[in-house]
Scaffold this motif. Structure first.
Motif, PDB file in Angstrom:
ATOM      1  N   LYS A   1       0.856  -1.175   0.190  1.00  0.00           N
ATOM      2  CA  LYS A   1       0.123   0.148  -0.347  1.00  0.00           C
ATOM      3  C   LYS A   1       0.865   0.923   0.068  1.00  0.00           C
ATOM      4  O   LYS A   1       2.033   0.923   0.762  1.00  0.00           O
ATOM      5  CB  LYS A   1      -1.003   0.049   0.955  1.00  0.00           C
ATOM      6  CG  LYS A   1      -1.512  -0.913   1.287  1.00  0.00           C
ATOM      7  CD  LYS A   1      -3.119  -0.759  -0.067  1.00  0.00           C
ATOM      8  CE  LYS A   1      -3.742  -1.649   0.133  1.00  0.00           C
ATOM      9  NZ  LYS A   1      -5.203  -0.906  -0.928  1.00  0.00           N
ATOM     10  N   LEU A   2       0.559   2.472  -0.954  1.00  0.00           N
ATOM     11  CA  LEU A   2       1.213   3.465  -1.327  1.00  0.00           C
ATOM     12  C   LEU A   2       0.504   4.664  -0.300  1.00  0.00           C
ATOM     13  O   LEU A   2      -0.470   4.723   0.129  1.00  0.00           O
ATOM     14  CB  LEU A   2       0.955   3.889  -2.799  1.00  0.00           C
ATOM     15  CG  LEU A   2       2.053   2.748  -3.350  1.00  0.00           C
ATOM     16  CD1 LEU A   2       1.706   3.677  -4.229  1.00  0.00           C
ATOM     17  CD2 LEU A   2       3.265   2.234  -2.981  1.00  0.00           C
ATOM     18  N   SER A   3       1.729   5.090   0.724  1.00  0.00           N
ATOM     19  CA  SER A   3       1.425   5.956   1.679  1.00  0.00           C
ATOM     20  C   SER A   3       1.186   7.876   0.644  1.00  0.00           C
ATOM     21  O   SER A   3       1.346   7.671  -0.429  1.00  0.00           O
ATOM     22  CB  SER A   3       2.779   6.555   2.566  1.00  0.00           C
ATOM     23  OG  SER A   3       3.302   6.426   2.127  1.00  0.00           O
ATOM     24  N   LEU A   4       0.572   8.833   1.542  1.00  0.00           N
ATOM     25  CA  LEU A   4       0.565  10.055   0.755  1.00  0.00           C
ATOM     26  C   LEU A   4       1.743  10.856  -0.006  1.00  0.00           C
ATOM     27  O   LEU A   4       1.543  11.193  -1.138  1.00  0.00           O
ATOM     28  CB  LEU A   4       0.049  11.065   1.684  1.00  0.00           C
ATOM     29  CG  LEU A   4      -0.268  12.026   0.888  1.00  0.00           C
ATOM     30  CD1 LEU A   4      -0.956  12.365   0.339  1.00  0.00           C
ATOM     31  CD2 LEU A   4      -1.013  13.046   1.877  1.00  0.00           C
ATOM     32  N   PRO A   5       3.093  10.253   1.011  1.00  0.00           N
ATOM     33  CA  PRO A   5       4.191  10.499   0.246  1.00  0.00           C
ATOM     34  C   PRO A   5       4.581   9.865  -0.873  1.00  0.00           C
ATOM     35  O   PRO A   5       5.297  10.477  -1.815  1.00  0.00           O
ATOM     36  CB  PRO A   5       5.065  11.082   1.477  1.00  0.00           C
ATOM     37  CG  PRO A   5       4.115  11.282   2.906  1.00  0.00           C
ATOM     38  CD  PRO A   5       3.339  10.517   2.500  1.00  0.00           C
ATOM     39  N   THR A   6       4.597   8.746  -0.816  1.00  0.00           N
ATOM     40  CA  THR A   6       4.783   7.423  -2.572  1.00  0.00           C
ATOM     41  C   THR A   6       3.896   8.576  -2.975  1.00  0.00           C
ATOM     42  O   THR A   6       4.396   8.583  -4.176  1.00  0.00           O
ATOM     43  CB  THR A   6       4.625   6.601  -1.609  1.00  0.00           C
ATOM     44  OG1 THR A   6       5.769   6.814  -0.185  1.00  0.00           O
ATOM     45  CG2 THR A   6       5.089   5.775  -2.569  1.00  0.00           C
ATOM     46  N   LEU A   7       2.490   8.458  -2.678  1.00  0.00           N
ATOM     47  CA  LEU A   7       1.774   8.962  -3.901  1.00  0.00           C
ATOM     48  C   LEU A   7       2.236  10.029  -4.558  1.00  0.00           C
ATOM     49  O   LEU A   7       2.120  10.039  -5.711  1.00  0.00           O
ATOM     50  CB  LEU A   7       0.365   8.705  -3.425  1.00  0.00           C
ATOM     51  CG  LEU A   7      -0.416   7.273  -4.152  1.00  0.00           C
ATOM     52  CD1 LEU A   7      -1.809   7.027  -2.561  1.00  0.00           C
ATOM     53  CD2 LEU A   7      -0.369   6.612  -5.129  1.00  0.00           C
ATOM     54  N   THR A   8       2.555  11.325  -3.917  1.00  0.00           N
ATOM     55  CA  THR A   8       3.976  12.333  -4.177  1.00  0.00           C
ATOM     56  C   THR A   8       4.210  12.169  -5.041  1.00  0.00           C
ATOM     57  O   THR A   8       4.697  13.125  -5.866  1.00  0.00           O
ATOM     58  CB  THR A   8       3.164  13.277  -3.366  1.00  0.00           C
ATOM     59  OG1 THR A   8       1.295  13.733  -2.592  1.00  0.00           O
ATOM     60  CG2 THR A   8       3.390  14.819  -3.663  1.00  0.00           C
ATOM     61  N   ALA A   9       5.345  11.864  -3.986  1.00  0.00           N
ATOM     62  CA  ALA A   9       6.886  11.101  -5.076  1.00  0.00           C
ATOM     63  C   ALA A   9       6.311  10.562  -6.815  1.00  0.00           C
ATOM     64  O   ALA A   9       7.148  10.597  -7.068  1.00  0.00           O
ATOM     65  CB  ALA A   9       7.360  10.222  -4.081  1.00  0.00           C
ATOM     66  N   MET A  10       5.183   9.433  -6.655  1.00  0.00           N
ATOM     67  CA  MET A  10       5.051   9.182  -8.120  1.00  0.00           C
ATOM     68  C   MET A  10       4.531  10.016  -8.523  1.00  0.00           C
ATOM     69  O   MET A  10       4.403  10.260 -10.481  1.00  0.00           O
ATOM     70  CB  MET A  10       3.947   8.060  -8.085  1.00  0.00           C
ATOM     71  CG  MET A  10       4.704   6.981  -7.164  1.00  0.00           C
ATOM     72  SD  MET A  10       5.920   6.021  -7.238  1.00  0.00           S
ATOM     73  CE  MET A  10       5.646   5.329  -9.295  1.00  0.00           C
ATOM     74  N   VAL A  11       3.916  10.881  -8.728  1.00  0.00           N
ATOM     75  CA  VAL A  11       3.377  12.823  -8.826  1.00  0.00           C
ATOM     76  C   VAL A  11       4.299  13.691  -9.697  1.00  0.00           C
ATOM     77  O   VAL A  11       4.658  13.420 -11.383  1.00  0.00           O
ATOM     78  CB  VAL A  11       2.289  13.494  -8.260  1.00  0.00           C
ATOM     79  CG1 VAL A  11       1.713  14.529  -9.369  1.00  0.00           C
ATOM     80  CG2 VAL A  11       1.361  12.533  -8.437  1.00  0.00           C
ATOM     81  N   VAL A  12       5.644  14.007  -8.344  1.00  0.00           N
ATOM     82  CA  VAL A  12       6.717  14.597  -9.025  1.00  0.00           C
ATOM     83  C   VAL A  12       7.538  13.710  -9.947  1.00  0.00           C
ATOM     84  O   VAL A  12       8.018  14.278 -10.818  1.00  0.00           O
ATOM     85  CB  VAL A  12       7.537  15.006  -7.390  1.00  0.00           C
ATOM     86  CG1 VAL A  12       8.642  15.704  -8.088  1.00  0.00           C
ATOM     87  CG2 VAL A  12       6.061  15.882  -6.681  1.00  0.00           C
ATOM     88  N   GLY A  13       7.946  12.435 -10.184  1.00  0.00           N
ATOM     89  CA  GLY A  13       8.607  11.813 -10.371  1.00  0.00           C
ATOM     90  C   GLY A  13       8.497  11.306 -11.459  1.00  0.00           C
ATOM     91  O   GLY A  13       9.078  11.391 -12.765  1.00  0.00           O
ATOM     92  N   GLY A  14       6.984  11.300 -12.105  1.00  0.00           N
ATOM     93  CA  GLY A  14       6.525  11.142 -13.365  1.00  0.00           C
ATOM     94  C   GLY A  14       6.700  12.863 -13.848  1.00  0.00           C
ATOM     95  O   GLY A  14       6.811  12.273 -15.475  1.00  0.00           O
TER      96      GLY A  14
END
Length: 485
Positions: free
Chosen positions: A16-29
């Motif tokens: 399960k992905l946390s808010l910081p990790t999901l945000t990092a996926m957006v920024v990383g993308g």
């Protein structure tokens, strides 16, 4: 990141992905190669005034799209893999299929751009890499493609953690670039760059802004990253929050990179700077060490973005396969819970486009524009679905009329913005998109046949005919040379 897991349909476990990790996926993308090309791409097209208007338009339009994904995550929490499923829910199976194929193909073209961009960066030090389109560059890129394939095949959780770490390390050099350039602010250069009219004919302000639209859109592709991974979110509401937080962070970085470049380098020199242009701009301010510093940042950033985008591309093939809209084969997972067949298809797609770069003029900009154009259809259909929900009132039971009206206005603005982007992209890339979508319909036909479902409704048959017509026109254009790669 939480260690909580969830069972997949295949019986594997996925973190399960946390808010910081999901945000990092957006920024990383979003923060990939595009940010490093901004100085020259803007320098070719416009001055400071035009860039401010362009970022205002792009920022507003993409913020509306971010709000669309946030709102859809709230209104339709049962829908996962946002880009594909929203189009399907709103406009039928075939529209959803085309959205998924368009997004996947956009990711493949974008990933090819990343490898070309990275090897072009190395080309500043070793001539044999050229502009990323030589045989050696393609060979090195191919090795990298398959190394990342192996890494991702080990499991989504490991790859997501690596992406979060890489995101931090690639943002830091960009922030250093911005601070150093503003410390060296040259008021005279900034003033001359305000309109840049004194340097030659860039066209009127409207033309200048239009000429920046594809690059501003390309750097924001990835805004839907949290929606694509919604099935992994620890909390559903984190999907929308990560989308908006990631977008606002990235918008600030992109705008500051552009403005800081105009503050130290005259517009004609910006326009003539070799890509990745952030390298040359930074080197002109700090000396030779700046070339190495930013070049390393480019490589780290591109590798991180490639990781994020390969994950997203595989997801957008895997989910439709599980929903019976792609052939069943593409829905298979390995023991690590990775959609392995979809990953193989993605890797092969990137490999094929890498080989194509040997025969394409200006491979770097071609892949950038192609990736952007292919992403427009999924964005348009998602925004149109949110608009449809607002107009019909579906999923708004018990919601105040004011909130529904606000969501409808936002969705309408996002829809209008994506239609404008089709016009900015031009007919060439619209036709090239249909050249891909038309034969891809064979996958749709196979998937429908596997479950004895009707292939096309009358409306879908009309859409298919329109796509085939576009593909024929595009194919003739390629054959006759009227459309050049």
């Amino acid at each position: 990141m939480s260690t909580q897991t969830d069972s997949t349909p295949a019986g594997g476990t996925v973190a399960k992905l946390s808010l910081p990790t999901l945000t990092a996926m957006v920024v990383g993308g979003m923060v990939g190669a595009g940010v490093f090309s901004l100085p020259a791409r803007f320098g070719v097209a416009t001055g400071i005034l035009g860039s401010l208007i362009a970022w205002a338009i792009a920022g507003t339009g993409m913020l509306m799209l971010a709000f669309v994904f946030q709102n859809l995550a709230i209104r339709k929490p049962e829908l996962d893999s946002g880009v594909f499923i929203y189009a399907k829910a709103g406009f039928g199976d075939y529209a959803g299929f085309n959205s998924a194929i368009g997004f996947w193909a956009s990711a493949v073209a974008g990933n090819t751009f990343y490898w070309v961009f990275m090897t072009a960066t190395v080309g500043a030090f070793f001539d044999s890499f050229g502009d990323g389109d030589t045989f050696l560059a393609v060979a090195v890129g191919s090795v990298g493609v398959w190394v990342f394939h192996y890494l991702i095949a080990r499991g989504v959780r490991d790859a997501a953690i690596i992406n979060r770490i890489v995101t931090v390390f690639k943002i830091l050099p960009i922030l250093v670039f911005i601070v150093v350039l503003f410390v060296n602010f040259d008021a005279g250069v900034f003033s001359d760059n305000w309109t840049a009219y004194g340097y030659g004919d860039l066209g009127d302000l409207n033309e200048q802004v239009r000429n920046t639209m594809l690059i501003t859109t390309f750097v924001f592709i990835g805004i839907e990253g949290a929606s694509v991974y919604s099935r992994y979110a620890k909390r559903r509401e984190d999907v929308g929050r990560a989308t908006v937080m990631g977008f606002l962070s990235v918008l600030s970085i992109f705008a500051l990179v552009t403005l800081s470049s105009y503050a130290v380098v005259p517009q004609p020199e910006l326009a003539a700077t070799r890509q990745p242009s952030m390298v040359g701009v930074f080197e002109s301010v700090v000396g030779d060490w700046g070339e190495i510093f930013i070049s390393v940042a480019v490589i780290v950033s591109v590798l991180g973005a490639y990781l994020a985008w390969t994950l997203m591309a595989a997801e957008v093939m895997f989910i439709p396969a599980r929903a019976d809209d792609f052939p069943e084969l593409l829905g298979r997972e390995n023991e690590a819970g990775t959609p392995i067949v979809a990953l193989v298809a993605t890797t092969l797609g990137v490999q094929a486009l890498l080989a194509l770069t040997l025969f394409v003029d200006d491979a770097l900009n071609f892949m950038l524009d192609l990736s952007t154009s292919l992403a427009l259809l999924p964005y348009l259909l998602a925004a149109a679905y949110a608009l449809k929900l607002g107009l019909t009132g579906e999923s708004y039971d018990g919601v105040p009329a004011k909130a529904r009206r606000r969501d409808t206005i936002v969705a309408g603005a996002a829809t209008a913005y994506t239609i404008f982007l089709f016009d900015a992209a031009g007919m060439k890339f619209v036709l090239l998109s249909t050249v891909l979508l038309a034969p891809a319909a064979l996958l749709y036909v196979k998937a429908r046949s596997e479950h004895d479902r009707r292939i096309f409704s009358p409306a879908e048959l009309a859409l298919f005919a329109l796509i085939v017509t576009g593909a024929i026109i595009g194919g003739i254009g390629l054959w006759t040379g009227r459309i050049e790669l």
